[in-house]
Design a protein around this motif. Structure first.
Motif, PDB file in Angstrom:
ATOM      1  N   GLU A 124      39.914  -8.287 -92.984  1.00 11.45           N
ATOM      2  CA  GLU A 124      39.830  -6.857 -93.287  1.00 11.45           C
ATOM      3  C   GLU A 124      38.385  -6.370 -93.311  1.00 11.45           C
ATOM      4  OE1 GLU A 124      41.560  -3.793 -96.614  1.00 11.45           O
ATOM      5  OE2 GLU A 124      40.938  -5.784 -97.291  1.00 11.45           O
ATOM      6  N   ALA A 125      37.489  -7.154 -93.907  1.00 10.61           N
ATOM      7  CA  ALA A 125      36.085  -6.761 -94.019  1.00 10.61           C
ATOM      8  C   ALA A 125      35.445  -6.599 -92.642  1.00 10.61           C
ATOM      9  CB  ALA A 125      35.308  -7.783 -94.853  1.00 10.61           C
ATOM     10  N   LEU A 126      35.697  -7.552 -91.746  1.00 12.69           N
ATOM     11  CA  LEU A 126      35.099  -7.438 -90.414  1.00 12.69           C
ATOM     12  C   LEU A 126      35.678  -6.254 -89.641  1.00 12.69           C
ATOM     13  CD1 LEU A 126      34.692 -11.151 -89.287  1.00 12.69           C
ATOM     14  CD2 LEU A 126      32.957  -9.597 -90.182  1.00 12.69           C
ATOM     15  N   ALA A 174      32.845  -2.355 -95.639  1.00 13.87           N
ATOM     16  CA  ALA A 174      33.525  -3.652 -95.527  1.00 13.87           C
ATOM     17  C   ALA A 174      33.726  -4.344 -96.872  1.00 13.87           C
ATOM     18  CB  ALA A 174      32.735  -4.570 -94.605  1.00 13.87           C
ATOM     19  N   THR A 175      32.842  -4.096 -97.799  1.00 15.81           N
ATOM     20  CA  THR A 175      32.876  -4.829 -99.053  1.00 15.81           C
ATOM     21  C   THR A 175      33.320  -3.974-100.238  1.00 15.81           C
ATOM     22  OG1 THR A 175      30.496  -4.433 -99.375  1.00 15.81           O
ATOM     23  CG2 THR A 175      31.149  -6.512 -98.314  1.00 15.81           C
ATOM     24  N   ASP A 205      34.785  -0.888 -87.545  1.00 12.03           N
ATOM     25  CA  ASP A 205      35.232   0.496 -87.440  1.00 12.03           C
ATOM     26  C   ASP A 205      34.122   1.459 -87.871  1.00 12.03           C
ATOM     27  OD1 ASP A 205      37.351   2.456 -86.931  1.00 12.03           O
ATOM     28  OD2 ASP A 205      37.261   2.798 -89.103  1.00 12.03           O
ATOM     29  N   ALA A 206      33.469   1.160 -88.988  1.00  7.25           N
ATOM     30  CA  ALA A 206      32.383   2.028 -89.468  1.00  7.25           C
ATOM     31  C   ALA A 206      31.247   2.070 -88.443  1.00  7.25           C
ATOM     32  CB  ALA A 206      31.875   1.544 -90.827  1.00  7.25           C
ATOM     33  N   GLY A 265      36.509  -5.607 -75.500  1.00  2.67           N
ATOM     34  CA  GLY A 265      37.628  -4.681 -75.425  1.00  2.67           C
ATOM     35  C   GLY A 265      38.754  -5.002 -76.393  1.00  2.67           C
ATOM     36  N   THR A 266      38.616  -6.115 -77.116  1.00  8.82           N
ATOM     37  CA  THR A 266      39.608  -6.520 -78.111  1.00  8.82           C
ATOM     38  C   THR A 266      39.023  -6.249 -79.487  1.00  8.82           C
ATOM     39  OG1 THR A 266      40.340  -8.303 -76.670  1.00  8.82           O
ATOM     40  CG2 THR A 266      40.967  -8.464 -78.985  1.00  8.82           C
ATOM     41  N   GLY A 267      39.777  -5.638 -80.366  1.00  6.96           N
ATOM     42  CA  GLY A 267      39.310  -5.405 -81.729  1.00  6.96           C
ATOM     43  C   GLY A 267      39.057  -6.713 -82.456  1.00  6.96           C
TER      44      GLY A 267
END
Length: 132
Positions: free
Chosen positions: A104-106, A126-127, A111-112, A79-81
């Motif tokens: 940021e990548a993770l 991510a990349t 998200d995707a 439940g935590t991003g």
């Protein structure tokens, strides 16, 4: 709690390795974990019939577990991003810009994936370099 120490480059390499094993995979929560009528849910860890951590679930869960974060520890952050829990489970080493890039990548990969992308598409998101 002790965090797993890992170089930033190893996190991205592990992300690539996990995706290479199942590039066309589109995440789905197990039926017994996703409530009826619930929106798409992502779980870092899938639990078995006894409600004990069983296997890594989502893409980030696979990556972090492969880097040495135990499943029961990952389950604590359901439940935590990824951005909210990453610093709690990993100590990422390397240049500051690389550490920020891993974060940021993770988050972008998660998200995707959560929006129905395949793991290959999540890796691409991510990349991707800014401006591409």
């Amino acid at each position: 709690m002790t965090r797993v120490t890992v170089p930033a480059s190893e996190v991205i390499e592990t992300l690539r390795e996990v995706v290479a094993e199942q590039p066309d995979y589109t995440y789905e929560a197990p039926a017994h974990m996703a409530g009826e009528g619930a929106p798409l849910s992502c779980f870092y860890v899938h639990v078995g019939g006894n409600d004990e951590p069983d296997t890594p679930g989502c893409l980030v869960g696979h990556v972090l577990n492969r880097l040495g974060v135990p499943l029961d520890r990952l389950a604590m952050y359901e439940g935590t991003g990824s951005g909210g829990m990453l610093a709690s489970v990993l100590e990422i080493t390397g240049p500051l810009d690389e550490i920020y890039r891993v974060d940021e990548a993770l988050a972008l990969a998660q998200d995707a994936q959560d929006n129905g992308s395949t793991w290959a598409d999540a890796l691409e998101a991510a990349t991707r370099k800014p401006g591409e």
